[in-house]
Design an enzyme around this catalytic site. Structure first.
Site, PDB file in Angstrom:
ATOM      1  N   ASP A  93     -30.341 -28.078 -15.446  1.00 44.47           N
ATOM      2  CA  ASP A  93     -29.299 -28.932 -15.324  1.00 44.47           C
ATOM      3  C   ASP A  93     -28.013 -28.214 -14.879  1.00 44.47           C
ATOM      4  OD1 ASP A  93     -30.410 -31.155 -16.933  1.00 44.47           O
ATOM      5  OD2 ASP A  93     -30.403 -30.027 -18.742  1.00 44.47           O
ATOM      6  N   HIS A 140     -31.101 -22.158 -23.130  1.00 37.49           N
ATOM      7  CA  HIS A 140     -32.499 -23.231 -23.423  1.00 37.49           C
ATOM      8  C   HIS A 140     -33.316 -22.765 -24.534  1.00 37.49           C
ATOM      9  CE1 HIS A 140     -36.373 -24.921 -22.178  1.00 37.49           C
ATOM     10  NE2 HIS A 140     -35.607 -25.851 -21.768  1.00 37.49           N
TER      11      HIS A 140
END
Length: 451
Positions: A387, A326
């Protein structure tokens, strides 16, 4: 020269004219992707809405990895999620209120707000366009076009007063689930020959329940399905001002454009596979790994195959383990942690414990394999992002792939509108206008008859 030859020539020209030496970015101190050299985001604005925390800046400007935190209006989202889960209630509406108003609602305010949302769900004036005319294979495009059509039915579409912005915010938040559900059924009808089933939203259901009802019908979802979807909406509602789609809505809002144009632009940003479509890529990879890995509990076999993925030897040969890493979070993504716990309960209800345990083991081994392959130290630690689990959660609930990214928009419209309202209510408004350094050579104009 025919048209095909011209297109080919123009395409070949682009390869030359679009090339910029990467060394020039360093030479001119250009922050590519609005990122600093240490990959942290370039500070471009101030906000009171949300905060995304994944590291601490130490003396000497070094970054220290820390467990991730997501803050809504000063409140840790983990506290919000814990309260919602313990009380076995729906919390997305409360979260929306918090983001828009800046404070937690009283019981009476929340009840009235739920009524307001319920009154705004219907899209009679949009139904004909959304269902019969706005055809397409991608619901995100239909959603964006539906939003633009809403402009024509709003008598005060260009009014950017705080009161009107709040009215538009509530209307959009209420209508997004209805538009998405109707667009999905329209797509199934137009392209797959299925019966066109349109269910009107119910007044006594939460946003999550209503969406499942409109999409799947009565008695085709469980209470846990609805509560897990509600939690996913809470976790996706806001993510600071720097994420691509929220920055898009702030950039467009700073120009003074109308709400519908600004929201449509944000939808276009979110549609991109590097932003909102990542959970689909995780699910495709997970389904591949379920077949490629013979023993789902053999850590050595799993790590060996993940290493081959990183080396671009197997799967799609792009060298990526989707759902890992991320831009801000390092040690952990709080959204992934919360959703993983709820995914465990959902997997047990659906009899898919073995798949969940495999996915959880993949998370652990993917991080290990990635860091070993890249040779990263603890300050460059990576983690699974939200996700990694959201696609699996949606699939267990029985949601079709076509609505995965639209669900993201259904949640994030709350954060988008909070940021638009904030952007337009700064005491000293200023259009967002960064600079680009031109590095092309100067050329003389050549008359047409001499070319």
């Amino acid at each position: 020269m025919n048209t095909d030859e011209l297109i080919q020539k123009l395409t070949e020209s682009i390869k030359v004219t679009s090339h910029i030496d990467t060394e020039l970015f360093t030479k001119y101190n250009v922050k590519r992707g609005l990122r600093n050299e240490d990959h942290s985001g370039v500070l471009v604005g101030l906000t009171t809405i949300g905060d995304v925390v994944g590291y601490e800046r130490q003396e000497g400007a070094a970054l220290k990895a820390i467990p991730g935190k997501l803050i809504y209006r000063g409140i840790d989202v983990e506290e919000i999620a814990t309260s919602i889960d313990q009380e076995k209630r729906f919390g997305f509406e409360e979260t929306v209120f918090l983001l828009l108003a800046g404070y937690l609602p009283s019981p009476d305010e929340l009840k009235t707000f739920n009524t307001l949302i319920s009154e705004q769900r219907s899209i009679e004036e949009l139904s004909k366009f959304s269902i019969l005319q706005l055809q397409g294979h991608d619901i995100m495009n239909i959603l964006a076009r539906s939003v633009m059509i809403m402009y024509t039915f709003d008598d005060n579409a260009d009014d950017i007063s705080p009161e009107n912005l709040m009215k538009q915010a509530v209307s959009l938040i209420a209508k997004f689930p209805t538009i998405i559900a109707y667009a999905y059924h329209s797509m199934r009808h137009n392209y797959h020959g299925q019966t066109l089933a349109i269910r009107h939203p119910k007044d006594n259901l939460s946003i999550a329940e209503n969406f499942l009802y409109m999409l799947k019908g009565q008695d085709h979802y469980t209470e846990l399905d609805a509560r897990v979807l509600d939690m996913a909406l809470v976790l996706h509602a806001e993510h600071g001002g720097g994420n691509n789609s929220t920055f898009t809505i702030r950039v467009t809002s700073s120009s003074g454009t109308d709400t519908y144009s600004s929201v449509a632009a944000a939808i276009g940003s979110l549609k991109g596979p590097l932003h909102g479509g990542a959970n689909l890529q995780v699910m495709d990879m997970f389904n591949h790994l379920k077949g490629a890995i013979h023993n789902w509990s053999d850590e050595q076999e799993i790590k060996s195959y993940l290493l081959k993925i990183l080396k671009k030897e197997v799967y799609n040969r792009k060298g990526l383990i989707y759902g890992i890493g991320h831009a801000v979070y390092t040690i952990s993504d709080p959204r992934a942690v919360i959703l993983r716990d709820m995914a465990r309960d959902l997997a047990h209800e659906k009899g898919r414990d073995q798949e969940f345990e495999f996915l959880e083991l993949l998370e652990k081994l993917a991080i290990e394999t990635f860091m070993e392959f890249k040779g990263l130290n603890v300050n460059k630690q990576v983690c699974a992002n939200v996700d990694f689990y959201s696609g699996f959660v949606y699939e267990m609930i029985g949601l079709p792939r076509e609505v995965f990214t639209p669900i993201f928009a259904m949640a994030r419209i709350a954060g988008w509108m909070a940021h638009r309202i904030e952007e337009l209510n700064f005491e000293s408004k200023r259009i967002i206008r960064p600079a680009y350094k031109n590095v092309s050579d100067r050329k003389q104009y050549l008359p047409l008859n001499k070319r």
